[in-house]
Design an enzyme around this catalytic site. Sequence first.
Site, PDB file in Angstrom:
ATOM      1  N   LYS A  39      25.076  60.051  37.465  1.00  0.00           N
ATOM      2  CA  LYS A  39      24.409  61.358  37.381  1.00  0.00           C
ATOM      3  C   LYS A  39      24.363  61.847  35.938  1.00  0.00           C
ATOM      4  O   LYS A  39      23.349  62.362  35.472  1.00  0.00           O
ATOM      5  CB  LYS A  39      25.115  62.386  38.278  1.00  0.00           C
ATOM      6  CG  LYS A  39      24.895  62.150  39.756  1.00  0.00           C
ATOM      7  CD  LYS A  39      23.442  62.387  40.156  1.00  0.00           C
ATOM      8  CE  LYS A  39      23.152  61.969  41.570  1.00  0.00           C
ATOM      9  NZ  LYS A  39      21.731  61.925  41.903  1.00  0.00           N
TER      10      LYS A  39
ATOM     11  N   TYR B 280      29.769  56.982  40.449  1.00  0.00           N
ATOM     12  CA  TYR B 280      28.696  57.860  40.927  1.00  0.00           C
ATOM     13  C   TYR B 280      28.446  58.989  39.926  1.00  0.00           C
ATOM     14  O   TYR B 280      27.308  59.248  39.512  1.00  0.00           O
ATOM     15  CB  TYR B 280      29.069  58.427  42.308  1.00  0.00           C
ATOM     16  CG  TYR B 280      28.283  59.651  42.686  1.00  0.00           C
ATOM     17  CD1 TYR B 280      26.944  59.560  43.038  1.00  0.00           C
ATOM     18  CD2 TYR B 280      28.881  60.923  42.675  1.00  0.00           C
ATOM     19  CE1 TYR B 280      26.217  60.696  43.368  1.00  0.00           C
ATOM     20  CE2 TYR B 280      28.163  62.047  43.000  1.00  0.00           C
ATOM     21  CZ  TYR B 280      26.834  61.940  43.352  1.00  0.00           C
ATOM     22  OH  TYR B 280      26.119  63.062  43.671  1.00  0.00           O
TER      23      TYR B 280
ATOM     24  N   SER C 243      24.378  66.788  40.092  1.00  0.00           N
ATOM     25  CA  SER C 243      25.546  67.218  40.867  1.00  0.00           C
ATOM     26  C   SER C 243      26.564  67.879  39.957  1.00  0.00           C
ATOM     27  O   SER C 243      26.682  67.533  38.777  1.00  0.00           O
ATOM     28  CB  SER C 243      26.166  65.980  41.519  1.00  0.00           C
ATOM     29  OG  SER C 243      27.484  66.239  41.928  1.00  0.00           O
TER      30      SER C 243
HETATM   31  N1  UFG Z   1      38.294  67.493  52.799  1.00  0.00           N
HETATM   32  C1  UFG Z   1      39.333  67.466  53.695  1.00  0.00           C
HETATM   33  N2  UFG Z   1      39.206  66.649  54.784  1.00  0.00           N
HETATM   34  C2  UFG Z   1      38.104  65.874  55.004  1.00  0.00           C
HETATM   35  C3  UFG Z   1      37.029  65.934  54.069  1.00  0.00           C
HETATM   36  C4  UFG Z   1      37.171  66.751  52.968  1.00  0.00           C
HETATM   37  O1  UFG Z   1      40.347  68.135  53.518  1.00  0.00           O
HETATM   38  O2  UFG Z   1      38.073  65.146  55.998  1.00  0.00           O
HETATM   39  C5  UFG Z   1      38.411  68.376  51.624  1.00  0.00           C
HETATM   40  C6  UFG Z   1      38.388  67.602  50.310  1.00  0.00           C
HETATM   41  O3  UFG Z   1      39.679  67.162  49.983  1.00  0.00           O
HETATM   42  C7  UFG Z   1      37.846  68.650  49.346  1.00  0.00           C
HETATM   43  C8  UFG Z   1      36.916  69.500  50.234  1.00  0.00           C
HETATM   44  O4  UFG Z   1      37.283  69.235  51.562  1.00  0.00           O
HETATM   45  O5  UFG Z   1      38.881  69.449  48.888  1.00  0.00           O
HETATM   46  C9  UFG Z   1      35.451  69.142  50.047  1.00  0.00           C
HETATM   47  O6  UFG Z   1      35.309  67.744  50.189  1.00  0.00           O
HETATM   48  P1  UFG Z   1      33.884  67.046  50.330  1.00  0.00           P
HETATM   49  O7  UFG Z   1      34.127  65.583  50.467  1.00  0.00           O
HETATM   50  O8  UFG Z   1      33.093  67.724  51.391  1.00  0.00           O
HETATM   51  O9  UFG Z   1      33.178  67.394  48.960  1.00  0.00           O
HETATM   52  P2  UFG Z   1      33.594  66.990  47.468  1.00  0.00           P
HETATM   53  O10 UFG Z   1      33.704  68.262  46.721  1.00  0.00           O
HETATM   54  O11 UFG Z   1      34.742  66.086  47.404  1.00  0.00           O
HETATM   55  O12 UFG Z   1      32.346  66.113  47.016  1.00  0.00           O
HETATM   56  C10 UFG Z   1      31.099  66.705  46.843  1.00  0.00           C
HETATM   57  C11 UFG Z   1      30.002  65.687  47.101  1.00  0.00           C
HETATM   58  C12 UFG Z   1      29.998  64.617  46.062  1.00  0.00           C
HETATM   59  C13 UFG Z   1      30.011  65.223  44.686  1.00  0.00           C
HETATM   60  C14 UFG Z   1      31.128  66.206  44.549  1.00  0.00           C
HETATM   61  C15 UFG Z   1      31.041  66.892  43.225  1.00  0.00           C
HETATM   62  O13 UFG Z   1      30.148  65.080  48.363  1.00  0.00           O
HETATM   63  O14 UFG Z   1      28.824  63.849  46.180  1.00  0.00           O
HETATM   64  O15 UFG Z   1      31.027  67.186  45.544  1.00  0.00           O
HETATM   65  O16 UFG Z   1      32.248  67.442  42.856  1.00  0.00           O
HETATM   66  F1  UFG Z   1      30.162  64.275  43.739  1.00  0.00           F
END
Ligand code: UFG
Length: 341
Positions: free
Chosen positions: A156, A152, A128
């Site tokens: 990785k 997590y 990841s």
């Molecule tokens: N977000 C919102 N509202 C929500 C969900 C997400 O605004 O209800 C925003 C988050 O703050 C972030 C973006 O959307 O800015 C993406 O969020 P995600 O949770 O979809 O993805 P992340 O980048 O936080 O996490 C993903 C994977 C993880 C991994 C990570 C690596 O889900 O497993 O990328 O950086 F570790």
Amino acid sequence: MDDKKYIIVTGGAGYIGSHTVVALRENGFYPIIIDDFRNANRDIIQRLEETLKEEVIHFSISCQEKSRLSGIFSQFPIYGVIHFAAYKAVGESVKNPLKYFDNNFSSLITMLELVREYEVKHFVFSSSCTVYGDPDEIPVTEDSPVSYNSPYGFTKKVNEEMIEQFISSVPDTKAVALRYFNPIGAHASGTIGEEPEGIPNNLLPYITQTAIGLREELTVYGDDYNTEDGTCIRDYIHVVDLAEAHVAALKYLPKSKEHMSTFNVGTGKGTSVMEMVHFFQEVTGKHLKYHIGDRRDGDIPKIYADTNKANDLLGWKTKLTVQDAIRSSWKFQEFISDYRK
Ligand code: UFG
């Protein structure tokens, strides 16, 4: 002698795993799913079989049950292993690190033991972009500094290092670690996709569940970041393109001169949360209720991939857009909501 290229796909019933099973089969490989369905619905097998129009080989076994897994490795000549099976929720890993250490370390150890014992030549690991932590320079290349900001992410990073150290002890085996950016989207049929258990953590499933009425409203986690519209930027990659990267990795491994190599698997483009909200409304014509909330702990402001290495060496690049991903995710949301009734 059975000369089919059998590929063990641990976690093959999961979101990325199931799309990879389709891509493998479409490219002449014979996937064997190993999944104990702790984080997937059993009916995915039927949906895969309907998509592929043939039976899918699958075993309900955990990656820690070595003796049962040995039976499979002795039954089929295994060309390669793609190891997806792992826990993946950042927030949960902070609350319960031991659960993550137990599963993510011991499953990998078991699979590597089997690779050694059965002399499997090709190993692909599901990593990841979380291993880049909060990067100082963007886009990140495979040589960017590696760190972690959750248990997590720690698993990785350590898993990659474990494979690297292990692989030198098995001269005929080669490995690839694919560092995924943010996978979104679904199979074009709309019958295979991401089905999170409970309240989704990830952005697009939360958006589609809100639009279909399962959730009240989307919270945009902060609009005061140092980005153009103030919301966080990610590299959203269509899961079908991501699945293809695994096929490209399997084709690359026999030619590779490296024992182990690492590739970014993203699009090279960043999209903000608010852009995703707007794209969703444009593509589906649905109104999305949202409000701006506080920042979410642990979110990094901005990351996207430099994909040159994967483009050049794997001969792989993305073909689908964020809009394609949104369209297919919405199709899947409509399908699955009806299917689960
Ligand atoms: N977000 C919102 N509202 C929500 C969900 C997400 O605004 O209800 C925003 C988050 O703050 C972030 C973006 O959307 O800015 C993406 O969020 P995600 O949770 O979809 O993805 P992340 O980048 O936080 O996490 C993903 C994977 C993880 C991994 C990570 C690596 O889900 O497993 O990328 O950086 F570790």
